[in-house]
Structure formats: C-alpha cells, structure tokens
Design an enzyme around this catalytic site. Structure first.
Site, PDB file in Angstrom:
ATOM      1  N   GLY A 114      58.487  36.178 -60.295  1.00  0.00           N
ATOM      2  CA  GLY A 114      59.414  37.196 -59.824  1.00  0.00           C
ATOM      3  C   GLY A 114      59.767  37.112 -58.355  1.00  0.00           C
ATOM      4  O   GLY A 114      60.417  37.991 -57.819  1.00  0.00           O
ATOM      5  N   GLU A 139      40.829  40.245 -42.103  1.00  0.00           N
ATOM      6  CA  GLU A 139      41.597  39.065 -41.712  1.00  0.00           C
ATOM      7  C   GLU A 139      41.683  38.932 -40.191  1.00  0.00           C
ATOM      8  O   GLU A 139      41.615  37.830 -39.648  1.00  0.00           O
ATOM      9  CB  GLU A 139      43.007  39.113 -42.316  1.00  0.00           C
ATOM     10  CG  GLU A 139      43.037  39.022 -43.837  1.00  0.00           C
ATOM     11  CD  GLU A 139      42.279  37.814 -44.369  1.00  0.00           C
ATOM     12  OE1 GLU A 139      42.232  36.769 -43.690  1.00  0.00           O
ATOM     13  OE2 GLU A 139      41.709  37.930 -45.473  1.00  0.00           O
TER      14      GLU A 139
END
Ligand code: ADP
Ligand code: ZN
Length: 604
Positions: free
Chosen positions: A202, A422
C-alpha cells in the site's frame, strides 16, 4: 488481446453451440421425427394388409413407411424392434415392398454415447476453472494474462505519487531510458534490467511502476506472482515465455511483476520437496531475464514486501540488481499524499492536511487515500456540501482502530519509548569515536520487528575491526536501552534485538578474537563449518572445560556490563539534549543525521 470478460463469454458460446448441434443431429438423424413405435405383430398385420410401402431392415430395428389407420389413412414412418423371422423377406417380396438392409450407424450412436458426456464434463471443467478465477484459457493455455494497458489508459504520472521522492528520483533515469532507448545506449548508458521496489503493502509500488510507464508513455504489462502459484505444471513457465515474447514486440515497455515473493521464494526451503510448478516458473523467469537485452528497451520492474525471502538468484547482477525502497511516508509525505488524493474532492476551508498528517503516523498511501474517501462518504451521508475537518478526523479515527489491530499504528506512549530508544542509539553514535555516521533517525514503524530505526551508513567497507571499535559498537547498541532507562525508569521489550547483537559481539571478542585480558590469546572457537550444519543432534564439540566455559560467560557479562555503564555515563550527561530532540523527533518522525548534529551543537 480482447478484454478478458469477452473471451470467457466466447468459449461458453462455443460450448452451447456444440451442445445444440448434437441435439440437432440427435433429432434429425437418429430418431426421425413423428416416428410411430409399433409392435412386431402390428407390423406383420400392416404387412399382411398390404399397407407397408417400404422398409429398411437394420440390425436391431426395422423402420419403414406404411399407411396407418387414424382418423384418416395416412402414410407414416414407423419403427419396430426386429424379431428373428426367417419368412420376412419372402413375405416382403410377396407384397412387393421395396426393402433394403442397413447397418446401424455406429458413428452417430457413439457420438451420442461418448461425445455428449465428454462435452458436459468439459463444460463443468471450464466452470470450475472459472470459479477458481484463472479464466478459461480454453483456446490458449499458457497465453499470458498480462494486461496491456495502452499509455493513454494509464495516465498515471509522477505527480500522482507523493511522499516517495527518493524513489522517484532514482526512477527518473529509467524513464529517460524508456523515452529514448537508442540515444541512451549510444551515449554508453547502461541500465539495470530489473528494478525491485521494496516496501510494505500500500505504499505505492504499483503506482510508481505505472507512473514510470506513464511518464515515458510506454505500454505497461503487469502480472502478479501469486497468479503463477498452483497452476498446472508447465503453464506458468509457458506464460512467462509468452509474456516476454509479447513485451519484446512492444518495446520499449515495462513488465511489472507484483508480489514477486510469491513466485521467487528461495528454492529448496520447502520441506516437502518444493513446489515444482513455482520452481519451473521461477527458472523460466531467470532464463528470460538473462536472455533479453536491455537495448531493446524492455525494463522489468517488480514489487515485494519481503525481499529477505527472495531467491538469491533473482538478486544477482544482471537481474534485479537495483533495489529501490518505497517506504511508509513521513509526516510531510503524508500531507503530500493527502493533497494528491483530495484533488477531486470539495473541501471545506477548515481542512488542514498538515494537522491530519500529524494524526496518521504509520499510515501508508493506500490508507490515506482511504481516509479521504471515507471522509467524503461521511460528508455525503451528513448532507454536507463540502468535506470538513470533522469528517476527516472521524475517518482517521475509524481507520486507526482497524490498523491498531494489525499493529501498524503505535499509541502515544509507544511512540515516546521508541523515540527515546532510537535517539539513545543516535546520540551514542555521535559521541563514541568509532561509530558510523548517523544517516537518519526515524520512528516510523517498519516491517514486523523494528518499531523505529537509526540508519547508519558505514564510511568504508571493513574487513578488520579493532577492539576499541567493537567496544564502541557495543556501547552504541546499548544506547537505546539506556535512553529508555533514563527517561522512563523502566525498560521495554524493544531492546531485545540490540541485546542479542551486543552479546554476540562480546562473545566473539572473548571466544574468537582473543580480546579478553582475563582469558588471553586463546581462540575457543574454530571457524564453524556453517551455521546450517550444526544441529541439536550434532553439537559442535566443545574443546574446553566446564570451568573455562564459566569463565567465558563471566567475561562476556563483564564486557557487556562495562559497555552498559559507559553508555549510561555518556547519556546521563546528555539527558537535556535527549529530551529536547525527542520532542522534535516525535513531531517530525524523521530527523536526518545533519539535523541531529546541528541540534546537539546548538544545545551544547
Ligand atoms: P503497493 O503496490 O505498494 O501495495 P499500490 O501502488 O497498489 O501499493 O497503492 C494502492 C493505492 O494507494 C494506490 O492506487 C494509490 O491510490 C494509493 N497510494 C499508495 N501510495 C501512494 C503514494 N505514495 N502517493 C499517492 N497515492 C498512493
Ligand atoms: Zn535499538
């Protein structure tokens, strides 16, 4: 090629026509019309009365014409079962009846007895094939179902694809080539034969491929890898051959293989001996890829969301050797995609796509197109003249509920954890002397396992690493977890992969590289033959004592612990920066390495 629908109807017409033909034969030749069935005694009676005009004596039946009594005496055709009657011929002669013998028509009889059921079976067969959605292909088994879309039908351009600017940039060259293959090759340009678009479903891979065709105004052949699965043996290979033959005729053009992984799974990993048909088809694809010349202007494009399971043969140079990442869009990309899809929609003034983009982290292009569509439907249902912010927000909420189930969307707390994790890695990489430079930090979820990622690009190919480099790497890996500890006083499961990697490095340092002072310059592990040959039944022979084994474990633990302490020391000093950048990252979702450096130096 005629449209598919039409073709199906055609072959059904053939079938009906054939059945009708058989019916007619049946009517006119086998049992003549208006035949009266009479008993043998009746026949003898008619014969004795001189009413019989002519007869044909068959093996089992006697047919003929006779004047039969009804309301009016009238000549009729009759049939009767033949009875052993030696005097019949003499009697016929006596009454001057013309008669002849006839051997029953075996051909027509067997036509009815055999061909008719056969036709019925074929009919049923076609019916089932059609139900299975593969089309009848009655007359052309092996003909490729690839759909050719003429350039004007496609009408997709790069403007219709948003949020994947890097991929577009990389594909520009391909467009240039397709526009004028001769000129391109004369100038010495060499193009990859195969372009592999990699990314989650998608995200616009198909759309991009179509846009390349649309931009270059060339035909677009598309086929899906899953169409080849579970086909009759040999059909898939024949289709591939046919597809390429037709593409070369139409060159320059694009062949697009969707869901390449369905077709190109690594061979030989199936425990039951592999899927023969798929393998044949894959082999044929490889043969065709090697056989065709890019100079002719055929470009093969393929899409997959699981590049890791592809057969390595597909990825070799000269095949799908260029890989383009088509990833989930970041906040800016989402805004752009909203804008593309909102073109035909009447919007109220209050609609702000920037805000909406901020509400849709993790959404892919197809989801965003859906949001617009749902919003428009809601507005219609509410009898509004334009689609407003309220409808858009509601459409997003509905979709979020559905997507959360598929774990594609993170909740607020998860996003915070991922952002800190992160950034922990990234800040660590900026601080320790031997880390690879940070390319970007992202909290857009990727794949199944990684919720966010810190992309580092090695500055050079490395064959040797020093001890301090390995220690830096360890510290970097632990940075994610340490950031979580500092920010939330708690850790999540998100660091699992980091810990596995960190432990592996520490173990290698101790057991293979002799980098532990306590254990010294001893290699405790030979090069393993292959990780695949090892199995529980054949453990690698251990060449050291239990005690050494315990020492090794202690040593590994010490190295990891020290790296952890170091990471804590470093990050503690940077807690303020960590908080500040985390806020920005949560807002922007992606930060480039340069931006990060700037933010850090500003804060210092
Ligand atoms: P994929 O091939 O990666 O599974 P598709 O190309 O089939 O995805 O995308 C499905 C639909 O979603 C497209 O037809 C388009 O309407 C929309 N879409 C997906 N990605 C984008 C994008 N980057 N820009 C605009 N529309 C997109
Ligand atoms: Zn991590």
């Amino acid at each position: 090629m005629k449209p598919k629908k039409k073709k199906i109807r055609f072959s059904i017409w053939y079938l009906l026509l054939a059945l009708w033909g058989v019916f007619l034969i049946n009517q006119f030749f086998i049992t003549p019309q208006k035949t009266e069935e009479i008993s043998y005694s009746q026949f003898k009676g008619l014969l004795a009365g001189g009413h019989v005009k002519e007869v044909t004596i068959g093996k089992e039946k006697i047919t003929g014409k006779a004047l039969m009594s009804g309301e009016k005496e009238k000549e009729k055709t009759f049939v009767t079962v033949r009875v052993e009657d030696p005097g019949l011929v003499a009697e016929l002669l006596r009454h001057k009846v013309t008669f002849s013998g006839k051997s029953e028509n075996i051909f027509l009889n067997s036509l009815i007895a055999w061909v008719l059921p056969l036709l019925v079976f074929v009919g049923i067969w076609i019916f089932f094939i059609r139900r299975m959605g593969r089309g009848p292909e009655f007359m052309s088994i092996g003909r490729s179902k690839a759909r050719i879309l003429a350039e004007d039908q496609l009408g997709v351009t790069f403007d219709d694809v948003a949020g994947v600017d890097e991929a577009k940039e990389e594909l520009k060259e391909t467009v240039e080539f397709l526009r004028n293959p001769k000129k391109f090759t004369q100038l010495g340009g060499r193009l990859p034969k195969g372009v592999l678009l990699v990314g989650p479903p998608g995200c616009g891979k198909t759309l991009l491929a179509k846009a390349v065709a649309g931009e270059a105004k060339v035909p677009f052949f598309s086929i899906s890898g899953s169409e080849f699965v579970e086909m009759f043996v040999g059909v898939g290979a024949a289709r591939v051959r046919d597809l390429f033959a037709r593409a070369v005729e139409k060159a320059p053009c694009i062949i697009f293989v969707d869901e390449l992984d369905a077709l190109g799974k690594a061979r030989g990993i199936n425990p039951i001996g592999g899927h023969d048909e798929r393998e044949q088809t894959l082999n044929q694809l490889l043969v065709e890829m090697d056989g065709f010349d890019t100079k002719k202007g055929v470009i093969l494009m393929a899409a997959t969301n699981r590049p890791e399971i592809l057969d390595p043969a597909l990825l070799r140079p000269g095949r799908f050797d260029r890989h383009i990442l088509v990833d989930r869009p970041d906040i800016k990309g989402r805004q752009a995609i909203f804008e593309v899809h909102a073109k035909g929609v009447t919007l109220a003034k209050d609609v702000d796509f920037k805000v909406l983009a901020g509400m849709t982290p993790g959404f892919v292009g197809a989801d965003l197109a859906n949001v617009i569509n749902e919003g428009a439907l809601l507005a219609v249902r509410r009898g509004k003249k334009a689609v407003g912010m309220a409808e858009m927000e509601e459409a997003i909420e509905r979709m979020v509920a559905g997507l959360e189930k598929k774990t594609r969307v993170m909740n607020v707390q998860e996003r915070r954890i991922v952002a800190y994790h992160e950034l922990g890695h990234a800040l660590m990489a900026l601080t320790v002397p031997h880390a690879d430079p940070v390319q970007k930090v992202s909290i857009i979820p990727r794949g199944i396992a990684a919720l966010g990622y810190t992309l580092q690009r090695p500055t050079e190919d490395r064959y040797l690493m020093t001890k301090s480099e390995l220690l830096d790497k360890l510290t970097m890996l632990l940075g994610g977890r340490v950031a979580e500890e500092l920010a939330f006083d708690e850790v999540s499961t998100g660091a699992q992969n980091d810990l596995v990697k960190a432990t592996d490095i520490a173990r290698s340092m101790v057991k293979e590289y002799g980098m532990s002072e306590n254990l010294g310059l001893v290699a405790f592990e030979r090069d393993r033959l292959s990780p695949y040959i090892q199995s529980p039944q054949f453990p690698s022979s251990q060449e050291y004592s239990e005690e050494t084994s315990r020492e090794i474990d202690a040593e590994i633990k010490r190295i990891v612990d020290e790296a952890h302490q170091r990471a804590r020391r470093i990050l503690k000093k940077k807690k303020a920066i960590l908080d500040k950048v985390a806020k920005i990252l949560l807002e922007k979702e992606v930060i480039t390495g340069d931006e990060l450096k700037r933010l850090v130096s500003e804060a210092a």
